[in-house]
Design a protein around this motif. Structure first.
Motif, short mmCIF file in Angstrom:
data_model
loop_
_atom_site.label_atom_id
_atom_site.label_comp_id
_atom_site.label_asym_id
_atom_site.label_seq_id
_atom_site.Cartn_x
_atom_site.Cartn_y
_atom_site.Cartn_z
N VAL A 1 0.84 -1.20 0.00
CA VAL A 1 0.00 0.00 0.00
C VAL A 1 0.87 1.25 0.00
O VAL A 1 0.60 2.22 -0.72
CB VAL A 1 -0.96 0.01 1.21
N LEU A 2 1.95 1.25 0.80
CA LEU A 2 2.85 2.40 0.86
C LEU A 2 3.50 2.65 -0.50
O LEU A 2 3.57 3.79 -0.98
CB LEU A 2 3.91 2.16 1.93
N ILE A 3 3.96 1.58 -1.14
CA ILE A 3 4.56 1.72 -2.48
C ILE A 3 3.53 2.24 -3.47
O ILE A 3 3.82 3.09 -4.32
CB ILE A 3 5.12 0.36 -2.94
N ALA A 4 2.29 1.75 -3.34
CA ALA A 4 1.22 2.18 -4.25
C ALA A 4 0.91 3.67 -4.08
O ALA A 4 0.65 4.38 -5.05
CB ALA A 4 -0.03 1.35 -4.00
N ILE A 5 0.94 4.15 -2.84
CA ILE A 5 0.68 5.57 -2.59
C ILE A 5 1.75 6.44 -3.25
O ILE A 5 1.45 7.43 -3.92
CB ILE A 5 0.63 5.84 -1.06
N VAL A 6 3.01 6.05 -3.07
CA VAL A 6 4.12 6.80 -3.68
C VAL A 6 4.01 6.77 -5.20
O VAL A 6 4.17 7.79 -5.88
CB VAL A 6 5.47 6.23 -3.22
N ALA A 7 3.70 5.59 -5.74
CA ALA A 7 3.55 5.47 -7.19
C ALA A 7 2.40 6.32 -7.70
O ALA A 7 2.48 6.94 -8.76
CB ALA A 7 3.32 4.00 -7.57
N GLY A 8 1.29 6.36 -6.94
CA GLY A 8 0.15 7.17 -7.32
C GLY A 8 0.48 8.65 -7.36
O GLY A 8 0.05 9.39 -8.26
N ILE A 9 1.26 9.11 -6.38
CA ILE A 9 1.69 10.52 -6.35
C ILE A 9 2.53 10.84 -7.57
O ILE A 9 2.35 11.89 -8.21
CB ILE A 9 2.47 10.81 -5.05
N ILE A 10 3.46 9.94 -7.92
CA ILE A 10 4.33 10.17 -9.07
C ILE A 10 3.52 10.22 -10.36
O ILE A 10 3.68 11.13 -11.19
CB ILE A 10 5.40 9.06 -9.15
N VAL A 11 2.62 9.26 -10.54
CA VAL A 11 1.82 9.22 -11.77
C VAL A 11 0.93 10.46 -11.87
O VAL A 11 0.83 11.09 -12.93
CB VAL A 11 0.94 7.94 -11.80
N GLY A 12 0.29 10.83 -10.75
CA GLY A 12 -0.58 11.99 -10.77
C GLY A 12 0.15 13.28 -11.06
O GLY A 12 -0.39 14.19 -11.70
N GLN A 13 1.41 13.39 -10.63
CA GLN A 13 2.19 14.61 -10.83
C GLN A 13 2.79 14.66 -12.23
O GLN A 13 2.78 15.71 -12.89
CB GLN A 13 3.29 14.69 -9.78
N TYR B 1 -6.02 17.70 -8.70
CA TYR B 1 -5.81 18.94 -7.97
C TYR B 1 -4.36 19.43 -8.03
O TYR B 1 -4.10 20.63 -7.90
CB TYR B 1 -6.24 18.78 -6.51
N GLY B 2 -3.43 18.49 -8.19
CA GLY B 2 -2.03 18.87 -8.26
C GLY B 2 -1.46 19.22 -6.90
O GLY B 2 -2.16 19.73 -6.02
N VAL B 3 -0.21 18.93 -6.71
CA VAL B 3 0.44 19.27 -5.45
C VAL B 3 0.48 20.78 -5.28
O VAL B 3 0.40 21.31 -4.16
CB VAL B 3 1.88 18.69 -5.41
N GLY B 4 0.55 21.51 -6.39
CA GLY B 4 0.64 22.97 -6.33
C GLY B 4 -0.58 23.64 -5.75
O GLY B 4 -0.51 24.79 -5.32
N VAL B 5 -1.74 22.94 -5.74
CA VAL B 5 -2.95 23.56 -5.21
C VAL B 5 -2.81 23.86 -3.73
O VAL B 5 -3.52 24.67 -3.17
CB VAL B 5 -4.17 22.63 -5.46
#
Length: 433
Positions: free
Chosen positions: A24-36, A222-226
């Motif tokens: 789950v932790l790896i998936a969260i990090v991967a999701g952040i990367i893909v979304g960004q 939403y982007g990290v920049g939001v």
């Protein structure tokens, strides 16, 4: 998950990457990367997160029903049911009030909205029209009437937690009153509970996929920049929630004879799941199982955990007072002490009236501001963009608060197995239930 950490002590150690919480932790990090990096792809992955949450919600109703019916039926002394409920609600009311007060105090000290100088007339109120409409439809009376289902079976089909709770309590009481003739039914319920929790362990294998999709969507949409424009509010909310968990709940836990940090470590897989999906419901079945494995009596767990999901919303309460004062400060609206106390009182009532509603935190805030006209409801448009990020913190705080409540009420009732609790929270692996 619950099934993964209760293996026999002689079982050979498994490789670290096979643990569900690591996945789950790896998936969260991967999701952040893909979304960004690929925001459009991240947004397109939203069905993965939604699908996993739906899978879990599918099983919540039978988990609650079977746990509560079995627990109450084994109480035998029905007077204990009222006593447990009374203690649980006294705890909920006390901690909810403390959460509201903490949010109010921190908002006054930090002043996260000061200096924004927003003109309420310039805000796009249409953006929050849907939430305001839902808030208008919710009232304490309609909330109480909605607890009563149309039929005795409809809660299991509809999945409304409070309706399931209502029917399960009545069914458990009826079985307890029947007594010995109902023993065959109790054996069936126990067998069904074992099957349902095995199904939970199967569904949890999809948790990394759900966490990946949900996180990719959040960052992609939403982007990290939001966070930049409203970083002060978001940071203040996260720090306030952290203070509540470590200090307020930490002191409660210490008084009850256990460490909040050890409890957080014990529930780490579930906390990661809540973080990834932004939904505390995703971890509800496992919370029930792990609280039983930590030595809390099934009857206590079955009553306190589901009820707490609607009435013990510490994170939501912190958010409500903090967000309301942020909006007031941003719009240069000065609230007197009397108005702030009115806000606190209304928030206490509305947080119960909107319990169980999808997007309850934002909807409840709209309902509260509608009663306190000094703060413009249109100001909610200011925080709509970052509400998704704050909802994760709300869910985490609510989840931890209900775990602590379960142990505390079990201890008050003398229904806490200290050896199991020490094994669960200590260096040894929890003993199997």
């Amino acid at each position: 998950m619950a099934q993964d950490i209760t293996t026999d002590q002689v079982t050979p150690p498994t490789r670290w990457w096979t643990h569900i919480y690591v996945q789950v932790l790896i998936a969260i990090v991967a999701g952040i990367i893909v979304g960004q990096v690929w925001p459009n792809a991240g947004v397109a992955l939203k069905p993965l997160g939604d699908g996993f949450v739906k899978l879990v919600r599918m099983i919540i109703a039978p988990v609650i029903f079977l746990t509560i019916v079995g627990g109450i039926a084994h109480l035998r002394q029905l007077g204990a049911l009222g006593r447990i409920a009374g203690k649980a609600f006294a705890y909920f009311l006390t901690l909810s009030t403390l959460a509201l007060i903490l949010g109010l105090v921190i908002a006054n000290l930090v002043q996260p909205g000061a200096g924004l100088n927003v003109d309420p007339a310039s805000l796009d109120a249409s953006r929050i029209a849907t939430y305001a409409a839902k808030a208008h439809d919710e009232s304490l009376v309609s909330f109480l009437l909605a607890i009563i289902p149309d039929t005795i079976l409809s809660p299991l089909a509809g999945g409304e937690i409070l309706q399931v709770l209502f029917v399960a309590i009545l069914s458990g009481i009826a079985i307890a009153l029947v007594g010995e003739p109902a023993e065959p039914l109790l054996r069936v319920i126990a067998a069904a509970e074992a099957v349902v929790f095995r199904l939970v362990s199967i569904l949890m294998r999809a948790a990394p996929v759900g966490a990946f999709g949900a996180m990719a969507f959040t960052i992609g949409e939403y982007g990290v920049g939001v966070l930049a424009n409203l970083a002060g509010l978001v940071a203040t909310f996260y720090l306030t929630s952290l203070l509540f968990v470590l200090i307020v709940l930490g002191l409660v836990a210490r008084a009850a004879g256990f460490s909040i940090l050890r409890l957080l470590r014990y529930l780490a897989p579930e906390l990661l799941l809540v973080l990834g999906t932004s939904s505390s419901e995703a971890a509800l079945p496992n919370l029930i199982k792990k609280m039983e494995q930590a030595g809390c009596a099934p009857g206590i767990v079955g009553l306190v955990v589901p009820t707490g999901y609607s009435f013990n919303l510490d994170g939501t309460n912190i958010y409500m007072t903090l967000a309301a004062l942020f909006i007031a400060q941003a719009c240069n609206v000065h609230l007197s002490i009397g108005q702030q106390l009115l806000l606190l009182g209304v928030a206490m009532l509305s947080s119960k009236g909107a319990a169980g509603v999808t997007g309850a935190g934002f909807i409840t805030l709209a309902a509260t501001l509608a009663v306190v006209p000094a703060v413009p409801v249109a100001g909610m448009a200011l925080i709509l963009g970052v509400d998704r990020f704050m909802s994760e913190c709300r869910s985490l705080t609510n989840f931890v608060g209900n775990a602590v409540a379960t142990v505390v009420v079990a201890r008050w009732e003398g229904a806490l197995d200290r050896e199991k609790l020490d094994a669960a929270l200590g260096r040894r692996r929890p003993v199997a239930a």
